[in-house]
Design an enzyme around this catalytic site. Structure first.
Site, PDB file in Angstrom:
ATOM      1  N   ALA A  63     -15.747  -8.479 -10.018  1.00  0.00           N
ATOM      2  CA  ALA A  63     -14.585  -7.829 -10.641  1.00  0.00           C
ATOM      3  C   ALA A  63     -14.311  -8.369 -12.046  1.00  0.00           C
ATOM      4  O   ALA A  63     -13.882  -7.623 -12.920  1.00  0.00           O
ATOM      5  CB  ALA A  63     -13.350  -8.018  -9.759  1.00  0.00           C
ATOM      6  N   PHE A  84     -11.003  -5.835  -6.302  1.00  0.00           N
ATOM      7  CA  PHE A  84     -11.025  -6.614  -5.057  1.00  0.00           C
ATOM      8  C   PHE A  84     -10.529  -5.702  -3.921  1.00  0.00           C
ATOM      9  O   PHE A  84      -9.575  -6.018  -3.203  1.00  0.00           O
ATOM     10  CB  PHE A  84     -10.145  -7.869  -5.158  1.00  0.00           C
ATOM     11  CG  PHE A  84     -10.403  -8.712  -6.391  1.00  0.00           C
ATOM     12  CD1 PHE A  84     -11.433  -9.651  -6.397  1.00  0.00           C
ATOM     13  CD2 PHE A  84      -9.642  -8.551  -7.542  1.00  0.00           C
ATOM     14  CE1 PHE A  84     -11.673 -10.427  -7.533  1.00  0.00           C
ATOM     15  CE2 PHE A  84      -9.871  -9.317  -8.671  1.00  0.00           C
ATOM     16  CZ  PHE A  84     -10.885 -10.255  -8.677  1.00  0.00           C
ATOM     17  N   ASP A 142      -5.887  -7.576  -6.463  1.00  0.00           N
ATOM     18  CA  ASP A 142      -5.561  -8.330  -5.235  1.00  0.00           C
ATOM     19  C   ASP A 142      -6.724  -9.256  -4.895  1.00  0.00           C
ATOM     20  O   ASP A 142      -7.435  -9.037  -3.913  1.00  0.00           O
ATOM     21  CB  ASP A 142      -5.281  -7.348  -4.087  1.00  0.00           C
ATOM     22  CG  ASP A 142      -4.860  -8.076  -2.817  1.00  0.00           C
ATOM     23  OD1 ASP A 142      -4.340  -9.210  -2.912  1.00  0.00           O
ATOM     24  OD2 ASP A 142      -5.044  -7.506  -1.719  1.00  0.00           O
ATOM     25  N   ARG A 156       0.847  -1.205   0.000  1.00  0.00           N
ATOM     26  CA  ARG A 156       0.000   0.000   0.000  1.00  0.00           C
ATOM     27  C   ARG A 156       0.881   1.253   0.000  1.00  0.00           C
ATOM     28  O   ARG A 156       0.587   2.230  -0.687  1.00  0.00           O
ATOM     29  CB  ARG A 156      -0.935   0.004   1.223  1.00  0.00           C
ATOM     30  CG  ARG A 156      -2.129  -0.915   1.071  1.00  0.00           C
ATOM     31  CD  ARG A 156      -3.141  -0.709   2.197  1.00  0.00           C
ATOM     32  NE  ARG A 156      -2.691  -1.246   3.480  1.00  0.00           N
ATOM     33  CZ  ARG A 156      -2.967  -2.473   3.914  1.00  0.00           C
ATOM     34  NH1 ARG A 156      -3.696  -3.296   3.204  1.00  0.00           N
ATOM     35  NH2 ARG A 156      -2.537  -2.890   5.092  1.00  0.00           N
ATOM     36  N   CYS A 190      -2.618 -14.686  -3.379  1.00  0.00           N
ATOM     37  CA  CYS A 190      -2.419 -15.106  -1.979  1.00  0.00           C
ATOM     38  C   CYS A 190      -2.688 -16.608  -1.841  1.00  0.00           C
ATOM     39  O   CYS A 190      -2.982 -17.094  -0.757  1.00  0.00           O
ATOM     40  CB  CYS A 190      -3.266 -14.277  -1.015  1.00  0.00           C
ATOM     41  SG  CYS A 190      -5.028 -14.423  -1.296  1.00  0.00           S
ATOM     42  N   ASP A 193     -15.540  -4.161  -5.558  1.00  0.00           N
ATOM     43  CA  ASP A 193     -15.595  -5.323  -4.668  1.00  0.00           C
ATOM     44  C   ASP A 193     -17.025  -5.851  -4.678  1.00  0.00           C
ATOM     45  O   ASP A 193     -17.968  -5.107  -4.954  1.00  0.00           O
ATOM     46  CB  ASP A 193     -15.183  -4.958  -3.233  1.00  0.00           C
ATOM     47  CG  ASP A 193     -14.713  -6.179  -2.436  1.00  0.00           C
ATOM     48  OD1 ASP A 193     -13.484  -6.385  -2.323  1.00  0.00           O
ATOM     49  OD2 ASP A 193     -15.577  -6.936  -1.950  1.00  0.00           O
ATOM     50  N   SER A 194     -17.164  -7.157  -4.371  1.00  0.00           N
ATOM     51  CA  SER A 194     -18.510  -7.735  -4.363  1.00  0.00           C
ATOM     52  C   SER A 194     -19.119  -7.742  -2.963  1.00  0.00           C
ATOM     53  O   SER A 194     -20.197  -8.279  -2.767  1.00  0.00           O
ATOM     54  CB  SER A 194     -18.471  -9.149  -4.943  1.00  0.00           C
ATOM     55  OG  SER A 194     -17.547  -9.917  -4.218  1.00  0.00           O
TER      56      SER A 194
HETATM   57  N1  SAH Z   1      -6.793  -5.548  -1.345  1.00  0.00           N
HETATM   58  C1  SAH Z   1      -7.523  -5.670  -0.125  1.00  0.00           C
HETATM   59  C2  SAH Z   1      -7.808  -7.114   0.248  1.00  0.00           C
HETATM   60  C3  SAH Z   1      -8.552  -7.920  -0.803  1.00  0.00           C
HETATM   61  S1  SAH Z   1      -9.257  -9.369  -0.180  1.00  0.00           S
HETATM   62  C4  SAH Z   1      -6.791  -4.900   0.987  1.00  0.00           C
HETATM   63  O1  SAH Z   1      -5.576  -4.611   0.841  1.00  0.00           O
HETATM   64  O2  SAH Z   1      -7.412  -4.605   2.005  1.00  0.00           O
HETATM   65  C5  SAH Z   1     -10.233  -9.911  -1.511  1.00  0.00           C
HETATM   66  C6  SAH Z   1     -11.521  -9.144  -1.729  1.00  0.00           C
HETATM   67  O3  SAH Z   1     -12.113  -9.645  -2.921  1.00  0.00           O
HETATM   68  C7  SAH Z   1     -12.592  -9.265  -0.661  1.00  0.00           C
HETATM   69  O4  SAH Z   1     -12.932  -7.991  -0.199  1.00  0.00           O
HETATM   70  C8  SAH Z   1     -13.814  -9.903  -1.363  1.00  0.00           C
HETATM   71  O5  SAH Z   1     -15.044  -9.332  -0.948  1.00  0.00           O
HETATM   72  C9  SAH Z   1     -13.535  -9.568  -2.803  1.00  0.00           C
HETATM   73  N2  SAH Z   1     -14.083 -10.456  -3.821  1.00  0.00           N
HETATM   74  C10 SAH Z   1     -14.075 -11.811  -3.862  1.00  0.00           C
HETATM   75  N3  SAH Z   1     -14.563 -12.257  -5.024  1.00  0.00           N
HETATM   76  C11 SAH Z   1     -14.872 -11.163  -5.776  1.00  0.00           C
HETATM   77  C12 SAH Z   1     -15.396 -10.968  -7.084  1.00  0.00           C
HETATM   78  N4  SAH Z   1     -15.680 -11.992  -7.875  1.00  0.00           N
HETATM   79  N5  SAH Z   1     -15.566  -9.706  -7.514  1.00  0.00           N
HETATM   80  C13 SAH Z   1     -15.273  -8.631  -6.723  1.00  0.00           C
HETATM   81  N6  SAH Z   1     -14.771  -8.776  -5.479  1.00  0.00           N
HETATM   82  C14 SAH Z   1     -14.569 -10.013  -5.016  1.00  0.00           C
END
Ligand code: SAH
Length: 393
Positions: free
Chosen positions: A277, A225, A297, A209, A337, A247-248
């Site tokens: 996404a 995400f 991410d 970040r 991850c 985000d979803s």
């Molecule tokens: N980058 C963030 C952490 C991401 S965790 C940080 O630094 O804080 C992964 C995220 O992806 C979660 O918030 C989850 O809600 C989202 N997610 C999972 N599947 C998804 C999809 N198909 N489309 C959009 N978001 C999604």
């Protein structure tokens, strides 16, 4: 003392300081042994290898406390390990009041994660060994940090493999009645430790970040995400002209939006989409949108090696479209991850995605979690977060 005797030739991993004993390496167990109890690990010819916590239901049948035959497994050991882990963070982690104090195996405490958010601690016990020593661990944490509010987020599904029920709730002090405020590299965030993901916040991405913050000036940013907007807020802080975040999870997005006002940023600089996404990336392409900096991410696409092929397809798809959405000289921060996806494999996936996107790329930096997520040299399982900072030529 009770003992776990390995099959002939199965001592190799332990001799190389790998801290797990798998069920298929065991010849027999001598003496009674309750879940979480300390057991000696001996080679087939009865050479001492380690002392470990016994876990009768898990495929990881024992997790090593110590390779040193003279080191007793007692309260003092937990105090020492916790004090050492905290001293390491004090030395290495600056510019934030939120960090991972204990990172399991790398801190000699397999199955334990402890995160600190300001004066609040959040613990996750995912193995029967640390569950057995919970009281000693909580007491040592209180003493070493001076924090009295300790909350448990042992709701990770892997606990069931250890024969443990899922549990969340107060371990000591008070139940928080609001999200915890933290300040990371000049950005304010609120952390919902009771119902947020993991322990509430993705501490592993702190350094990344900061890198986004340093590179976002005058750039138009896309953050897919985004969860509670970690990277989005870092980009706004760094002077991004506009940040679109996807985000979803409506709950995560609502918190992300609050972070904009919490930090005093102009709300029109940030746009939020509650959507899938994968679909949004394609939609943005049809809309003809372009960006100067993109963060991808996603959640863990490969929970195990069985999911590698489908995970690789998913990573490739988002990276392909992401690269197409980038302007020339644009930057892509791309992460996996999934423990099952190695760094080399991830680089192959991103390279293939670039070929399909007809984009020439250069890798500027290999990315990982910060120094509060250290890695044991012989324990690749601990290294789950891999990332690449890529420039589109
Ligand atoms: N980058 C963030 C952490 C991401 S965790 C940080 O630094 O804080 C992964 C995220 O992806 C979660 O918030 C989850 O809600 C989202 N997610 C999972 N599947 C998804 C999809 N198909 N489309 C959009 N978001 C999604």
């Amino acid at each position: 003392m009770n003992a776990l005797i390995l099959k002939p030739g199965k001592e190799h991993a332990l001799l190389h300081r790998h801290p797990w004993v798998f069920a298929n390496a065991i010849s027999r167990i001598e003496g009674p042994c309750a879940p979480g109890a300390t057991i000696q690990i001996l080679s087939y010819n009865r050479r001492f290898l380690a002392r470990a916590a016994f876990s009768p239901t898990s495929q990881i049948r024992a997790r090593v406390w110590s390779f040193d035959e003279t080191e007793p497994i007692d309260h003092a050991l937990f105090k020492r390990r916790i004090a050492r882990a905290i001293a390491h963070r004090r030395q290495w982690i600056k510019q934030t009041d939120a960090s991972r104090l204990i990172f399991g195996e790398a801190d000699g405490l397999p199955g334990l994660v402890v995160d600190q958010y300001a004066q609040q601690l959040v613990c996750q016990f995912t193995a029967v060994g640390v569950e057995h020593w919970k009281e000693a661990i909580v007491a040592a944490l209180q003493k070493e940090t001076g924090c009295t509010d300790i909350y448990e987020r042992s709701d990770a599904a892997i606990r069931t493999r250890e024969g443990l029920p899922l549990r969340t709730g107060v371990l000591s002090g008070a139940e928080p009645n609001a999200p915890i405020a933290i300040l990371e590299n000049g950005v304010r965030y609120h952390v919902d430790i009771q119902s947020g993901h993991k322990t509430g916040f993705y501490l592993d991405q702190r350094d990344n970040r900061l890198l986004v913050q340093q590179l976002a000036h005058q750039r138009e940013v896309l953050n897919c995400f985004c969860y509670t907007g970690g990277f989005s807020l870092a980009a706004l802080k760094g002077g991004a002209t506009h940040v679109l975040s996807v985000d979803s999870s409506a709950q995560a997005l609502s918190m992300a939006q609050q972070h904009v006002t919490l930090n005093g940023f102009e709300p029109t600089r940030a746009e939020w989409r509650d959507a899938d996404a994968f679909k949004t990336l394609r939609d943005l392409q049809s809309e003809g949108r372009q960006f100067d900096l993109i963060v991808l991410d996603p959640p863990k696409f490969a929970p195990s090696t069985q999911h590698l092929a489908s995970a690789a397809r998913a990573y490739k798809e988002i990276n392909r479209v992401g690269l197409q959405l980038l302007r020339p000289n644009g930057l892509l921060f791309s992460y996996s991850c999934s423990g099952a996806v190695s760094a080399a494999c991830f680089q192959d996936i991103v390279s293939d995605a670039a070929l399909d996107a007809n984009a020439d790329i250069r890798i500027l930096k290999r990315l990982s979690a910060g120094a509060d997520h250290p890695q044991l040299a012989r324990f690749p399982e601990g290294e789950y977060l891999k990332g690449l900072l890529v420039e589109k030529i």
